[in-house]
Scaffold this motif. Structure first.
Motif, PDB file in Angstrom:
ATOM      1  N   GLU A 112       2.510  24.234  -3.438  1.00  0.00           N
ATOM      2  CA  GLU A 112       3.145  23.192  -2.636  1.00  0.00           C
ATOM      3  C   GLU A 112       2.400  22.922  -1.331  1.00  0.00           C
ATOM      4  N   ASP A 113       1.111  23.224  -1.293  1.00  0.00           N
ATOM      5  CA  ASP A 113       0.270  22.872  -0.153  1.00  0.00           C
ATOM      6  C   ASP A 113      -0.445  21.560  -0.452  1.00  0.00           C
ATOM      7  N   VAL A 114      -0.632  20.745   0.597  1.00  0.00           N
ATOM      8  CA  VAL A 114      -1.338  19.471   0.425  1.00  0.00           C
ATOM      9  C   VAL A 114      -2.828  19.747   0.265  1.00  0.00           C
ATOM     10  N   VAL A 115      -3.401  19.356  -0.862  1.00  0.00           N
ATOM     11  CA  VAL A 115      -4.826  19.583  -1.110  1.00  0.00           C
ATOM     12  C   VAL A 115      -5.618  18.276  -1.181  1.00  0.00           C
ATOM     13  N   ALA A 116      -4.914  17.153  -1.242  1.00  0.00           N
ATOM     14  CA  ALA A 116      -5.586  15.852  -1.318  1.00  0.00           C
ATOM     15  C   ALA A 116      -4.534  14.774  -1.100  1.00  0.00           C
ATOM     16  N   GLY A 117      -4.979  13.535  -1.150  1.00  0.00           N
ATOM     17  CA  GLY A 117      -4.059  12.408  -1.006  1.00  0.00           C
ATOM     18  C   GLY A 117      -4.549  11.232  -1.814  1.00  0.00           C
ATOM     19  N   ALA A 118      -3.651  10.279  -2.036  1.00  0.00           N
ATOM     20  CA  ALA A 118      -4.003   9.092  -2.817  1.00  0.00           C
ATOM     21  C   ALA A 118      -3.498   7.844  -2.109  1.00  0.00           C
ATOM     22  N   ILE A 119      -4.300   6.794  -2.190  1.00  0.00           N
ATOM     23  CA  ILE A 119      -3.901   5.474  -1.688  1.00  0.00           C
ATOM     24  C   ILE A 119      -3.856   4.535  -2.898  1.00  0.00           C
ATOM     25  N   ILE A 120      -2.727   3.907  -3.109  1.00  0.00           N
ATOM     26  CA  ILE A 120      -2.556   2.970  -4.230  1.00  0.00           C
ATOM     27  C   ILE A 120      -2.298   1.592  -3.634  1.00  0.00           C
ATOM     28  N   VAL A 121      -3.136   0.643  -3.999  1.00  0.00           N
ATOM     29  CA  VAL A 121      -3.059  -0.720  -3.448  1.00  0.00           C
ATOM     30  C   VAL A 121      -2.599  -1.668  -4.554  1.00  0.00           C
ATOM     31  N   ASN A 122      -1.472  -2.322  -4.314  1.00  0.00           N
ATOM     32  CA  ASN A 122      -0.883  -3.234  -5.295  1.00  0.00           C
ATOM     33  C   ASN A 122      -0.983  -4.661  -4.771  1.00  0.00           C
ATOM     34  N   ASP A 123      -1.676  -5.519  -5.491  1.00  0.00           N
ATOM     35  CA  ASP A 123      -1.836  -6.918  -5.094  1.00  0.00           C
ATOM     36  C   ASP A 123      -0.548  -7.680  -5.439  1.00  0.00           C
ATOM     37  N   ILE A 124       0.181  -8.087  -4.411  1.00  0.00           N
ATOM     38  CA  ILE A 124       1.463  -8.777  -4.623  1.00  0.00           C
ATOM     39  C   ILE A 124       1.373 -10.251  -4.242  1.00  0.00           C
ATOM     40  N   THR A 125       0.146 -10.764  -4.146  1.00  0.00           N
ATOM     41  CA  THR A 125      -0.040 -12.155  -3.707  1.00  0.00           C
ATOM     42  C   THR A 125       0.763 -13.119  -4.575  1.00  0.00           C
ATOM     43  N   HIS A 126       0.719 -12.918  -5.878  1.00  0.00           N
ATOM     44  CA  HIS A 126       1.447 -13.811  -6.793  1.00  0.00           C
ATOM     45  C   HIS A 126       2.951 -13.734  -6.540  1.00  0.00           C
ATOM     46  N   PHE A 127       3.459 -12.523  -6.365  1.00  0.00           N
ATOM     47  CA  PHE A 127       4.902 -12.367  -6.155  1.00  0.00           C
ATOM     48  C   PHE A 127       5.331 -12.951  -4.818  1.00  0.00           C
ATOM     49  N   VAL A 128       4.474 -12.796  -3.799  1.00  0.00           N
ATOM     50  CA  VAL A 128       4.775 -13.380  -2.490  1.00  0.00           C
ATOM     51  C   VAL A 128       4.832 -14.899  -2.578  1.00  0.00           C
ATOM     52  N   GLU A 129       3.892 -15.461  -3.345  1.00  0.00           N
ATOM     53  CA  GLU A 129       3.872 -16.916  -3.508  1.00  0.00           C
ATOM     54  C   GLU A 129       5.110 -17.409  -4.252  1.00  0.00           C
ATOM     55  N   VAL A 130       5.468 -16.683  -5.317  1.00  0.00           N
ATOM     56  CA  VAL A 130       6.674 -17.040  -6.069  1.00  0.00           C
ATOM     57  C   VAL A 130       7.904 -16.937  -5.175  1.00  0.00           C
ATOM     58  N   ASP A 131       7.973 -15.867  -4.365  1.00  0.00           N
ATOM     59  CA  ASP A 131       9.115 -15.682  -3.464  1.00  0.00           C
ATOM     60  C   ASP A 131       9.153 -16.776  -2.415  1.00  0.00           C
ATOM     61  N   ARG A 132       7.962 -17.185  -1.933  1.00  0.00           N
ATOM     62  CA  ARG A 132       7.920 -18.274  -0.957  1.00  0.00           C
ATOM     63  C   ARG A 132       8.440 -19.570  -1.561  1.00  0.00           C
ATOM     64  N   MET A 133       8.004 -19.846  -2.790  1.00  0.00           N
ATOM     65  CA  MET A 133       8.465 -21.055  -3.462  1.00  0.00           C
ATOM     66  C   MET A 133       9.975 -20.996  -3.706  1.00  0.00           C
ATOM     67  N   ILE A 155       0.850  -1.198   0.000  1.00  0.00           N
ATOM     68  CA  ILE A 155       0.000   0.000   0.000  1.00  0.00           C
ATOM     69  C   ILE A 155       0.882   1.242   0.000  1.00  0.00           C
ATOM     70  N   PHE A 156       0.644   2.110  -0.959  1.00  0.00           N
ATOM     71  CA  PHE A 156       1.388   3.371  -1.063  1.00  0.00           C
ATOM     72  C   PHE A 156       0.434   4.523  -0.752  1.00  0.00           C
ATOM     73  N   LEU A 157       0.860   5.401   0.126  1.00  0.00           N
ATOM     74  CA  LEU A 157       0.089   6.617   0.430  1.00  0.00           C
ATOM     75  C   LEU A 157       0.920   7.825   0.026  1.00  0.00           C
ATOM     76  N   THR A 158       0.341   8.716  -0.738  1.00  0.00           N
ATOM     77  CA  THR A 158       1.091   9.880  -1.214  1.00  0.00           C
ATOM     78  C   THR A 158       0.230  11.134  -1.168  1.00  0.00           C
ATOM     79  N   PRO A 159       0.814  12.270  -0.790  1.00  0.00           N
ATOM     80  CA  PRO A 159       0.058  13.536  -0.808  1.00  0.00           C
ATOM     81  C   PRO A 159      -0.053  14.067  -2.235  1.00  0.00           C
ATOM     82  N   ILE A 160      -1.080  14.871  -2.477  1.00  0.00           N
ATOM     83  CA  ILE A 160      -1.250  15.575  -3.746  1.00  0.00           C
ATOM     84  C   ILE A 160      -1.136  17.067  -3.443  1.00  0.00           C
TER      85      ILE A 160
END
Length: 623
Positions: free
Chosen positions: A356-377, A346-351
């Motif tokens: 240069e004042d913060v007027v909003a924010g964004a949350i970006i959710v990246n599903d890494i389940t496949h990569f975690v499984e590959v790394d586990r294997m 999960i990435f959280l970033t100001p907008i």
């Protein structure tokens, strides 16, 4: 300034003076006349009197007209003065309106437009509360902002704002009326203190629309603790004019934002990552995409940041992270966050706006389940392969050592040299296999941490004793500074911490760039804000290049100058040290200057290392 009117008009005074002159002239003629000159004198006297009469008559008439004009001017002068003052006031008001319009033309957010207008509104009267309800077509709801000049309770602010909502329900376009009915009041105080518990009396309260009819942008509620906060009808008209200009500015900004949102929506919808964009209140969501709804199981509609916080509550305090983004403008990455059987980054970033004042924010959710499984294997494969390699490597070491010791007969010089090379290579291979096994145990959470009371100074002296052969081969002087008085025993897993300090000490010795260099090991207690036991290892070696500092604790990473100085090395030692310290509640960091040396710091909590259940410890490395 009016002058006092004389008792006798000037023209009458001149007339009396003329009569007097004529009388004097007549008497003079009668007194001094002679017979032979009577007729001539009388003739010239008559001419003189006639001429004088005409001249003075003209003067009397001119003075009469002047006095008459002066009287008229004095009667009109107050009216002209009033008209001039009113004209000057209108000119000043037009100047303010023009200045406000120019400033609002550069506003790029609703909040900025309101705060610009507030400065002009405050010139009209003394207001305790200014509460705004601004319709936002992007969310089909309202931005609720309040500005206070003295402490007011949140309850009173809501009560005042309720009057504004009532006006919107009664006198607004259909879309705004519907949103006003459904709106839940949650006014955000932008300036002032809303924590007061006392109840203020507001004898002067005004509710005004921002804009007119179908161009209405919202409503403002103004309240004052003083009677007649707005002192005249002209002041009220001035306020309405400024609010009309604000309405146009808000509509321009919102039109731009809606257009920008449409473009952003198209980009966001095409993203395979989940995206949520929220306002600077940290609550109101202005944009989500289908990927986010699919990942989280949330329903399309009015998703809030609170919904997302509740969803991930078992893994992370998302609400506090959102507040940090808004208040401090920090960018935050949350790695490997679990939700059910899936894993996310999960990435959280100001907008920021153009200021240069913060007027909003964004949350970006990246599903890494496949990569975690590959790394586990991969980790499991490395673990299995390492186990399979370790047994034959151990056998190779034993047999080579037996050959070198002469158990099967004497060796010739070249045979011994070759076997020495085989043994060194086999040991390096065994060290790499051990590192890979340790990484596998750390990454899979199988590492057992069992703290017991330990004398840290004694443990460090043991590590230095083991390193003496390496110290001699590198011609390095090693000093150990112990605290005075001696530290009491600390609850640590001696095997794990020994592995960490062992790695730092051997690195300091290996990468000492000059003969007779010194390595310092210091044990101390920190009593500052972050109390703990600190072990510092300082060398006078090659240092770490600036461009590589951020990667130094990454798996398999070695700095370029380290590779040039010592070709062998797995790049796993510092990675393992970082994993151990993180897992046990400690810290590891460094200070370095390229070409001059590095100091690594290890900090252990005063209470000791955290206990962790598992089924494996680390494999001990040798020098």
């Amino acid at each position: 300034m009016k002058t006092a009117r004389p008792l006798i008009p000037a023209w009458l005074g001149y007339g009396l003076f003329f009569v007097l002159v004529c009388v004097v002239a007549g008497l003079a003629i009668l007194m001094y006349r002679e017979p032979e000159t009577d007729s001539l004198l009388l003739s010239w006297g008559g001419v003189f009197v006639a001429a004088l009469t005409i001249i003075l008559g003209v003067l009397f008439w001119m003075q009469y007209q002047r006095d008459k004009a002066s009287t008229s001017v004095e009667a009109v002068n107050p009216q002209l003065t009033g008209a001039y003052e009113q004209l000057a006031s209108c000119d000043h008001e037009l100047g303010l309106v023009r200045q406000l319009a120019v400033e609002l033309a550069s506003a790029i957010s609703v909040r900025e437009a309101i705060e610009l207008t507030n400065r002009y509104v405050d010139q009209i009267g003394i207001f305790t509360v200014k509460s705004y309800l601004i319709y936002d077509p992007r969310i089909h709801g309202f931005q609720q902002l309040a500005y206070l000049t003295e402490p007011v309770s949140q309850k009173q602010i809501h009560a005042l704002t309720e009057a504004g909502r009532a006006l919107l329900v009664e006198n607004s376009p259909k879309e705004i009326t519907k949103a006003a009915r459904e709106c839940k009041l949650d006014v955000r105080v932008m300036e002032g203190d809303a924590k007061s518990t006392r109840t203020l009396n507001f004898p002067s309260t005004i509710v005004l629309p921002i804009g007119q009819s179908n161009q209405m942008a919202g409503v403002i509620v103004i309240a004052s603790t003083q009677e007649s906060a707005i002192r005249s009808a002209e002041a009220l008209d001035s306020l309405k004019t400024k609010l009309s200009i604000l309405a146009m500015a808000i509509q321009r900004v919102q039109s731009f934002l809606v257009d920008q949102r449409s473009r952003t929506q198209a980009v966001v919808e095409s993203s395979s990552n989940g995206v949520l964009i929220f306002e600077d209140d940290g609550k109101t969501v202005t944009l989500t995409n289908g990927a986010l709804l699919e990942m989280t199981g949330l329903k399309k509609g009015k998703v809030t940041t609170a919904d997302l916080s509740v969803l991930f509550a078992g893994s992370v305090d998302l609400e506090s992270k959102i507040n940090e983004v808004i208040k401090k403008g920090n960018r935050i990455k949350l790695s490997n966050i679990q939700l059910g059987d899936r894993s996310f980054d999960i990435f959280l970033t100001p907008i920021f706006d153009y200021h240069e004042d913060v007027v909003a924010g964004a949350i970006i959710v990246n599903d890494i389940t496949h990569f975690v499984e590959v790394d586990r294997m991969k980790t499991e494969f490395v673990s299995i392969a390492s186990h399979q390699l370790r047994t034959p490597l151990t056998s190779i070491n034993w047999f080579v050592e037996m050959l070198l010791s002469g158990d099967v007969g004497p060796l010739k010089g070249l045979q011994r040299e070759y076997l020495d090379e085989v043994l060194q290579g086999s040991r390096r291979m065994a060290s790499l296999v051990n590192d890979l096994l340790n990484v596998s145990r750390l990454e899979t959470g199988r590492l057992k941490i069992e703290p017991t009371p330990t004398d840290l100074a004694e443990m460090i002296r043991g590590i230095i004793k083991e390193a003496e052969p390496l110290i001699g081969s590198k011609d390095v002087k090693l000093n150990f500074t112990e605290p005075t008085p001696a530290l009491p025993s600390v609850n640590i897993d001696a095997g794990l911490l020994r592995q960490v300090i062992h790695n730092l000490v051997t690195n300091a010795i290996r990468y000492s760039s000059k003969p007779k260099s010194s390595v310092e090991v210091k044990l101390s207690a920190n009593q500052g804000d972050e109390a703990g036991i600190i072990i510092a290892v300082t060398d006078q070696g090659i240092g770490i290049p600036e461009s590589m500092k951020s990667k130094i604790f990454e798996k398999f990473f070695r700095a370029d100058n380290a590779i040039q100085m010592a070709a062998d090395g797995s790049g796993l030692g510092l990675y393992i040290a970082k994993l151990v310290m993180d897992a046990s509640g400690g810290k590891i960091w460094f200070d370095t200057i390229e070409g001059k040396g590095t100091t690594f710091f290890v900090q252990i909590p005063i209470s000791g290392m955290l206990e962790q259940g598992g089924d494996k410890g680390l494999i001990k490395q040798t020098i």
